[in-house]
Design an enzyme around this catalytic site. Structure first.
Site, PDB file in Angstrom:
ATOM      1  N   ASP A 118       6.089   8.529  -5.475  1.00 44.49           N
ATOM      2  CA  ASP A 118       5.998   7.304  -4.697  1.00 44.49           C
ATOM      3  C   ASP A 118       4.944   7.517  -3.617  1.00 44.49           C
ATOM      4  O   ASP A 118       5.010   8.482  -2.858  1.00 44.49           O
ATOM      5  CB  ASP A 118       7.360   6.995  -4.063  1.00 44.49           C
ATOM      6  CG  ASP A 118       7.333   5.731  -3.235  1.00 44.49           C
ATOM      7  OD1 ASP A 118       6.686   4.751  -3.658  1.00 44.49           O
ATOM      8  OD2 ASP A 118       7.950   5.723  -2.161  1.00 44.49           O
ATOM      9  N   TYR A 169      -1.108   6.082   3.216  1.00 45.77           N
ATOM     10  CA  TYR A 169      -0.883   7.504   3.484  1.00 45.77           C
ATOM     11  C   TYR A 169      -2.223   8.220   3.521  1.00 45.77           C
ATOM     12  O   TYR A 169      -2.986   8.132   2.572  1.00 45.77           O
ATOM     13  CB  TYR A 169      -0.008   8.138   2.416  1.00 45.77           C
ATOM     14  CG  TYR A 169       1.395   7.567   2.291  1.00 45.77           C
ATOM     15  CD1 TYR A 169       1.978   6.824   3.297  1.00 45.77           C
ATOM     16  CD2 TYR A 169       2.135   7.777   1.147  1.00 45.77           C
ATOM     17  CE1 TYR A 169       3.258   6.315   3.168  1.00 45.77           C
ATOM     18  CE2 TYR A 169       3.422   7.277   1.013  1.00 45.77           C
ATOM     19  CZ  TYR A 169       3.975   6.544   2.019  1.00 45.77           C
ATOM     20  OH  TYR A 169       5.237   6.039   1.885  1.00 45.77           O
TER      21      TYR A 169
END
Length: 83
Positions: free
Chosen positions: A23, A28
């Site tokens: 995931d 990020y």
């Protein structure tokens, strides 16, 4: 933040342990430099080096804000986030 080599070591161990669900998100790790996408770039390079894409389930998220774009879940925002 881990570098690519350290990330590959963790991903190798992850796969060697029999795991297959990753995931991630385009944000990020935006908190490092305000950009994001580093996680997905490293995961993509790792998958290419292992030729293991068919064995993995990849999940991602969109909608979060970065310095590149604001919050949003419109079609335009999603398409910008995944390209």
């Amino acid at each position: 933040m881990l570098d690519e080599k350290q990330s590959f070591e963790i991903l190798h161990a992850f796969e060697d342990a029999g795991l297959n669900f990753i995931d991630t998100a385009d944000t990020y790790s935006w908190w490092v430099n305000g950009v994001g996408g580093q996680s997905e770039t490293i995961i993509g390079k790792w998958m290419k080096s292992r030729s293991n894409r068919v064995q993995l389930v990849i999940s991602t998220k969109v909608g979060s804000e970065t310095k590149e774009h604001s919050y949003g879940i419109s079609k335009k925002h999603i398409l910008k986030s995944v390209t």
